[in-house]
Design a protein around this motif. Sequence first.
Motif, PDB file in Angstrom:
ATOM      1  N   ASP A  41     -63.563  17.987  93.090  1.00 14.75           N
ATOM      2  CA  ASP A  41     -64.433  18.990  93.705  1.00 14.75           C
ATOM      3  C   ASP A  41     -64.291  20.343  93.011  1.00 14.75           C
ATOM      4  OD1 ASP A  41     -65.479  17.245  95.555  1.00 14.75           O
ATOM      5  OD2 ASP A  41     -63.917  17.656  97.042  1.00 14.75           O
TER       6      ASP A  41
ATOM      7  N   GLU B 138     -67.245  22.489  91.208  1.00 12.67           N
ATOM      8  CA  GLU B 138     -67.542  23.876  91.553  1.00 12.67           C
ATOM      9  C   GLU B 138     -67.459  24.779  90.327  1.00 12.67           C
ATOM     10  OE1 GLU B 138     -64.833  24.847  94.616  1.00 12.67           O
ATOM     11  OE2 GLU B 138     -65.769  23.534  96.110  1.00 12.67           O
TER      12      GLU B 138
ATOM     13  N   GLN C  67     -70.575  24.342  88.274  1.00  9.14           N
ATOM     14  CA  GLN C  67     -71.724  25.036  88.846  1.00  9.14           C
ATOM     15  C   GLN C  67     -71.659  26.534  88.539  1.00  9.14           C
ATOM     16  OE1 GLN C  67     -71.857  24.027  92.998  1.00  9.14           O
ATOM     17  NE2 GLN C  67     -72.547  21.929  92.636  1.00  9.14           N
TER      18      GLN C  67
END
Length: 405
Positions: free
Chosen positions: A102, A106, A109
Amino acid sequence: MSEFFTAELAMVLNCGRGTASHLAHRAWTYRSHLPATWAAMAAGDLDEARAKVLADVLQHTSPAVARAIEGRLLPEAASLTTGRLRKRALAALLEADADAVDERREQAQRQADVRCHPSPLEGMGTLTADLPAPVAAACHEVVDQLARMLKADGDPRPIGQLRAAVLADLVQRPWDTGHPPVTAHLQLVATLASLAGRTAQPGEVNGLPITTGQLRELLTELDSLGLRTAEGGTVTLALTDDDGALRATTTLDRLRRLARRGCPDHPDGTCECSVLGRPAEVDRHDPSPGQQAFVHTRDRTCRFPTCGQRVGWADADHVVPHAHGGATDCANLCCLCRSHHRLKTFARGWRFTMGDDGVLTVTTPSGITRTTRPPGMRPPLPDDVGPPDAQAGQDDPPPDDSPPF
């Protein structure tokens, strides 16, 4: 570690700051997370491509987890393809530390961006966007469906060309008058002889090479071929010498006024007095509009070595700081992106010097020196090379004397 470390590493390796940052981070990952992988590379038991896969996948987890997965995968890593090794490493990481996956997503992004670079196809540019996978899939589906609707309506163009046209329309919104207008800044570089069709020397649009035919078509679309300013836009002419060094920038209106007025000291027009030149020095910190236009036209991108940030996102910075007596003059101004502007202002041990012709020399604290020349400016001939006419053969065509703009 200094925040400017990657900038110096980029200078040492003569690569981009992003590449230098990835190299430094990967080296730290080998040292802290994957010592056995580093040892296997050093011994020749594992190639760099497979080692990079392990480093890329395991860099965001803890060293203990990374070393545990490394111990499981390293014995068979050399026998796996990089694709299969990546899948095995991701599966092991999901099992051991899903939070790291995760975090990686992130971070990806946060690094999302839209980029434009030259295409391998003649006269084309490639526009790319890093998006979350579901968003990218949805955007492609919308573009594809709209293109197929055009195809069903009888548009004869290939489906790929229709997708490209649909995407351009969706971004530029030629039909949408409800949103505030956005003006795109295009920097066109070409010689007058190219525009007149006397030479095939290519031009540029925002740094992307194009043929003179494309350039003339673009100027026609912009309603500028007849030296007219497009509605809602501006046209700045840049005049260079034979070596490509920028000598002056001006607007069409000012050029017309100068042509009508002529030289005030020699009204008969027989003199060779200069009526255009570099903007004069100003007695303040902020550059004048004329200086901004000159420096941005001359530099085109951030002038820091290995950086290519667009000039629209760059500052006109004093090479010798204004607070230390540096003049607000075009010979003491260069374009630096915000990151390299901060480096020059706050980092210790860096040295910036610039000549009157805009040639910038940067020296790192470790003594590495690199020089950048304004784009379009020809480098000097080596000392052992004679003048061009002495080197040219009898069948060589005469040089084109038309100044670029």
